[in-house]
Design a protein around this motif. Structure first.
Motif, mmCIF file in Angstrom:
data_model
loop_
_atom_site.group_PDB
_atom_site.id
_atom_site.type_symbol
_atom_site.label_atom_id
_atom_site.label_comp_id
_atom_site.label_asym_id
_atom_site.label_seq_id
_atom_site.Cartn_x
_atom_site.Cartn_y
_atom_site.Cartn_z
ATOM 1 N N PRO A 94 0.835 -1.200 0.000
ATOM 2 C CA PRO A 94 0.000 0.000 0.000
ATOM 3 C C PRO A 94 0.872 1.253 0.000
ATOM 4 O O PRO A 94 2.005 1.224 0.467
ATOM 5 N N PHE A 96 1.171 5.226 1.226
ATOM 6 C CA PHE A 96 0.602 6.110 2.235
ATOM 7 C C PHE A 96 1.026 7.549 1.969
ATOM 8 O O PHE A 96 2.134 7.780 1.492
ATOM 9 N N LEU A 97 0.142 8.457 2.358
ATOM 10 C CA LEU A 97 0.426 9.893 2.362
ATOM 11 C C LEU A 97 1.065 10.412 1.068
ATOM 12 O O LEU A 97 2.099 11.067 1.106
ATOM 13 N N VAL A 112 -4.264 6.775 1.853
ATOM 14 C CA VAL A 112 -3.834 5.393 1.575
ATOM 15 C C VAL A 112 -4.284 5.016 0.176
ATOM 16 O O VAL A 112 -5.420 5.290 -0.206
ATOM 17 N N PHE A 144 6.122 10.076 3.740
ATOM 18 C CA PHE A 144 6.168 8.714 4.235
ATOM 19 C C PHE A 144 7.538 8.093 3.930
ATOM 20 O O PHE A 144 8.148 8.491 2.956
ATOM 21 N N TYR B 143 1.976 10.178 10.337
ATOM 22 C CA TYR B 143 0.598 10.318 9.885
ATOM 23 C C TYR B 143 -0.121 11.419 10.653
ATOM 24 O O TYR B 143 -0.807 12.251 10.078
ATOM 25 N N LEU B 156 -6.474 2.109 9.304
ATOM 26 C CA LEU B 156 -5.217 2.792 9.057
ATOM 27 C C LEU B 156 -4.162 2.361 10.081
ATOM 28 O O LEU B 156 -3.017 2.073 9.729
ATOM 29 N N ALA B 159 -3.008 -1.063 9.128
ATOM 30 C CA ALA B 159 -2.128 -1.043 7.948
ATOM 31 C C ALA B 159 -0.746 -0.520 8.328
ATOM 32 O O ALA B 159 0.274 -1.075 7.919
ATOM 33 N N LEU B 160 -0.726 0.529 9.164
ATOM 34 C CA LEU B 160 0.560 1.108 9.572
ATOM 35 C C LEU B 160 1.334 0.147 10.457
ATOM 36 O O LEU B 160 2.550 0.054 10.376
#
Lengths: 298, 623
Positions: A94, A96-97, A112, A144, B143, B156, B159-160
């Motif tokens: 995935p 992110f950001l 995401v 990220f 984040y 989230l 996932a993180l």
């Protein structure tokens, strides 16, 4: 619509915490070298690995993006427009950001993006001038995995967009200079509310109940009465080719206003009928295109 | 904005690991701080109890002053306790995003402290845990920082967390690589006295006989000695101090022949010299030990310091850390008889006892060797080894009466007997180990292996003689496991703690040699290896593809169905839907099958048996 696969340049900027991290790494490096303590070396190695890995992951994140930018049909100057941005994640991890930006203020963030997934968003876009505007570059970046650095990739898109003049909101009550009314008594096929009766049509739920023609109820169907639109006008707006920006914006605003009201609007430049009167969205685009390029050498 | 409890837990995790790691080395005060940390976690997470920021600041300032005035054992320890306290104070205050960042930063400092104080290979476990937990915490803070919020959604977070675990483990493997290639300097700019002598091993200048208050039977490992040449004996004598003079029940150390050794740098090439690789634990002594009769020591900690001909351990060179060195020893070398020392003197109070012992037991012989053997045999036959401590002030009386005692009694009495027989003798204190680690092929020397034996001078040599009867080491079921754990610790010491620039060069040389030989001599092996690697890679890719694109069970029948139709000459394109195919084939069996397939493939209730039956029907109808 515009597509671009490969970014041109990628660069990294250190953030505040990134600077602290770098300073701590250097300090620890000095402590390790000075003391010869291998456990400090081990920890230093871990810090360096985190640094290298985060750089590598952010690079991979940006590399695995497939970016599509779709411009809307109508873009207006001095207004926030929205470009549709579609981001596809080609990696099995995935992302992110991820943000897409035109400038610091014109930014869109994707929190995401699932593995091999697709996300869409709207990138705010502001143009100061009408006419052809070129979006030279779009930046795709991420903070990220750790917010120590910002990695950005520069996409030289060279997207040539036609931006229409700025449109003012016009209220009926403040309209002072009414254009010449040439439409009195003109034949109008446009349906109105208080004009002459012109026939019947099938009733829809948007029609008022008072319009139902009760005398004719066939096959359990309702019919509504059609009247001619008395306010319908055919307008020709005239402008000189040396008109100021303000004049162009006013003319464009008037044209849009009347076209939205359902009237037929034409455009005359320097006395020549450039666009003959008509109504509808296509007419609006035609007039705005003409006004957008007025005064520019095409 | 209130910080989510789950986020707090994630941020507290690296701090906990760092504090546990630090408390591990700084027990018991460290454990006290750890307990305080857990109490503050409890207050924060369950009671949501916060102190005001001002009170905490004032408390922090006072605590800082107090700790630095107290300075504990070393300033470094004071700093460690101070950082631990600050971490606890930070937990007790009300939290914002900035505080969360500071807590992660404090965990970093705690872990650096832990790295300074640690020796054990358990540090590796803490390092892995710390990196993984800190990665997750940093990802989440990234984040929060981006969103300017202190809460995240369930998905989230999950996932993180998964991403963070992967990130952490890859970091650990990369760290190993960086650890090997990092440049190491032999020059220390600022030497800081970090370690405090919490324990001190080795032997003193004087050895008092019969005045032992307790027996050191601890299992603490002092050193590990790896013979670099083949060794036939299953025991090893490690030489410590030599004592020449016996006065007032005390042996006095020979200052010329013990800790400050003059080694001859060329002696390592002498015939009969054996070499050993010795790894010493921090013993806080100034002596470097070696087996048998040490000839020279190769203590090249640094590459450019080519010769340490004379090992002179001053206060700065006290063994305060784990060190590695090579020792070269002879079994029994020729030596000159030392001048100025009376090796025949016996205190008057012992003369009568020793003489009667000689007379009664007929400890006479034609030559010193024969006498020495007779004395040894006498003790081995009639006495036994015991660690019992006597309350009797006269140790000789106790020893001769009970016929049991520890090595110092045997060695002292043997030396005195030999002296009365006119043979120059002295005693040596050191270690006798029989503990062999078969995993790492080295001898383990522990505190309880401390031993004393005799040396007598004959034919220009000091000949060792050990009159102490052997003792049986207790064997437990866990012996093998302990052996393996000790081996891990040995690897940790030699490959991590003592990993130096020389080791780096050795690794690169080995690699270079390996690659050179691979191309020169083992081309076939290389090709075979490459082929094998290709097969494995190809196989893995195929396997991953299978896993990634796992097909629906119904699709198998559909593919067979397509295959049959293609064989029958139907022109099927990939874009055709099931209905289009049914219209093309126009048989009720095909339509039945395709309806069942569509139902099975795209809805939740799939009857595979029914699908199979309809497929068989279709196959029969078409053939």
């Amino acid at each position: 619509m515009f597509r671009k696969h490969r970014p041109f340049v990628s660069y990294v900027k250190l953030k505040k915490w990134g600077r602290y991290y770098a300073a701590l790494t250097l300090l620890l490096g000095f402590a390790a070298v000075n003391s010869g303590n291998n456990l400090l070396y081990f920890f230093l190695a871990a810090l360096l690995s985190i640094m290298a890995l985060s750089g590598f992951i952010s690079y991979l994140s940006l590399k695995s993006i497939y970016l599509t930018i779709i411009a809307p049909e109508e873009l207006y100057a001095k207004t926030i427009n929205y470009l549709k941005v579609r981001v596809k994640n080609r990696s099995p991890l995935p992302l992110f950001l991820i943000y897409v930006k035109k400038s610091d203020r014109e930014k869109l963030v994707f929190e995401v993006i699932p593995p091999s997934g697709l996300k869409e968003g709207f990138l705010p876009c502001y143009f100061e001038k009408r006419g052809y505007n070129v979006v030279e570059s779009i930046f795709v970046g991420t903070t990220f995995p750790l917010s120590f650095t910002i990695r950005e990739m520069f996409y030289p898109v060279n997207l040539k967009l036609l931006v229409f003049p700025h449109i003012y909101k016009i209220r009926k009550d403040i309209m002072i200079e009414s254009p010449e009314n040439t439409g009195w008594g003109a034949e109008s096929s446009k349906e109105g509310a208080i004009g002459d009766f012109i026939g019947l049509r099938e009733y829809t739920f948007q029609d008022k109940v008072s319009r139902i023609h009760w005398k004719k109820i066939k096959d359990e169907k309702l019919y509504a009465k059609k009247f001619q639109d008395e306010n319908f006008q055919v307008l020709n707006i005239e402008i000189t080719s040396t008109a100021s920006e303000d004049e162009i914006e006013r003319v464009a605003s008037l044209a849009v206003y009347y076209l939205e009201q359902g009237h037929s609007v034409g455009l005359k430049i320097d006395g020549k009928a450039t666009i003959s009167p008509d109504s509808g969205i296509k007419q609006k685009i035609k007039i705005l295109e003409e006004l957008a390029l007025l005064g520019y050498e095409s | 904005m209130k910080v989510d409890k789950r986020i707090k837990i994630v941020v507290y995790l690296p701090l906990t690991v760092a504090m546990v790691s630090l408390a591990h080395t700084l027990a018991p005060v460290g454990l006290f701080f750890l307990a305080l940390l857990f109490i503050s976690f409890y207050l924060d997470l369950t009671k949501e109890f916060y102190f005001s920021g001002k009170i905490l600041t004032v408390f922090g300032v006072f605590l800082t002053l107090f700790l630095f005035i107290l300075a504990l054992r070393t300033p470094f320890e004071a700093i460690a306790y101070w950082i631990m306290s600050l971490s606890i104070i930070k937990i007790l205050g009300k939290k914002t995003l900035r505080d969360l960042k500071q807590i992660v930063a404090l965990s970093f400092f705690n872990f650096v402290d832990s790295a300074i104080f640690h020796y054990s290979f358990v540090f590796l476990l803490y390092l892995v845990l710390y990196i993984v937990s800190a990665s997750i915490a940093l990802l989440i803070i990234t984040y929060l920082d981006d969103r300017r919020e202190t809460n995240l959604g369930e998905d989230l977070l999950k996932a993180l967390r998964n991403f963070g675990i992967g990130f952490g483990f890859v970091t650990v493997f990369m760290s190993l690589f960086f650890f090997i290639i990092l440049p190491r300097s032999p020059y220390v700019l600022i030497r800081a006295q970090i370690y405090s002598p919490t324990r001190r091993e080795g032997f003193g200048n004087e050895l008092q006989i019969g005045k032992v208050e307790y027996m050191n039977t601890r299992d603490q490992v002092l050193m590990r000695i790896k013979p670099l040449m083949k060794r036939h004996e299953n025991f090893l004598y490690v030489r410590g101090n030599v004592y020449n003079v016996y006065k007032n029940e005390t042996w006095i150390r020979d200052p010329e022949n013990t800790t400050e050794w003059n080694y001859k740098s060329d002696s390592k090439h002498k015939r009969g010299v054996r070499s050993f690789l010795i790894t010493v634990e921090p013993m806080y002594t100034k002596a470097l030990y070696a087996p048998d009769f040490p000839e020279s020591i190769d203590f090249r900690r640094f590459l450019f310091n080519k010769s340490w001909g004379k090992v002179f351990l001053t206060k700065e060179h006290e063994i305060t850390r784990k060190v590695n060195y090579k020792a070269f020893s002879s079994s029994i070398p020729d030596s000159e008889f030392p001048k100025g020392v009376d090796f025949l003197s016996v205190p008057e109070t012992y003369i009568a006892i020793v003489d009667s012992l000689i007379k009664v037991n007929n400890l006479y012989g034609a030559n010193p060797g024969e006498i020495a053997q007779k004395v040894k045999d006498y003790f081995l036959k009639n006495y036994r080894y015991s660690l019992e401590i006597t309350t009797d002030t006269n140790w000789v009386h106790y020893f001769l009466k009970t016929r049991k005692g520890h090595c110092e009694y045997f060695a002292t009495l043997t030396a005195l007997i030999l002296r009365r027989a006119g043979i120059p003798s002295r005693i040596v204190a050191g270690y006798l180990t029989k503990e062999w680690n078969s995993f790492g092929n080295y001898f383990v020397v522990r505190t309880r292996h401390a031993h004393t034996w005799v040396e007598y001078f004959h034919t220009n040599r000091w000949i060792p003689l050990d009159p102490t009867p052997p003792y049986q080491e207790e064997k437990t079921v866990l012996n093998k496991l302990n052996e393996y754990i000790d081996y891990l610790s040995y690897i940790w010491t030699t490959q991590v703690l003592e990993f130096s620039f020389t080791n780096q060069i050795r690794i690169f040389n080995t690699l270079q040699y390996f690659i050179k030989n691979l191309f020169k001599k083992n081309l076939l092996t290389l090709l075979g290896g490459a082929a094998l690697l290709l097969i494995i890679t190809f196989g893995t890719v195929l396997l991953l593809k299978q896993v990634r694109y796992k097909t629906h069970p119904a699709t198998q029948y559909y593919k067979k169905f397509e295959k049959i139709l293609k064989r029958r000459g139907y022109n099927l394109t990939p874009s055709m839907t099931a209905k289009e195919i049914a219209d093309l084939v126009k048989t009720p069996e095909a339509t039945d099958f395709l309806e069942e397939y569509t139902k099975c493939r795209f809805s939740t209730n799939c009857d595979l048996e029914e699908l199979k039956r309809k497929f068989e029907n279709f196959r029969r109808s078409i053939s």
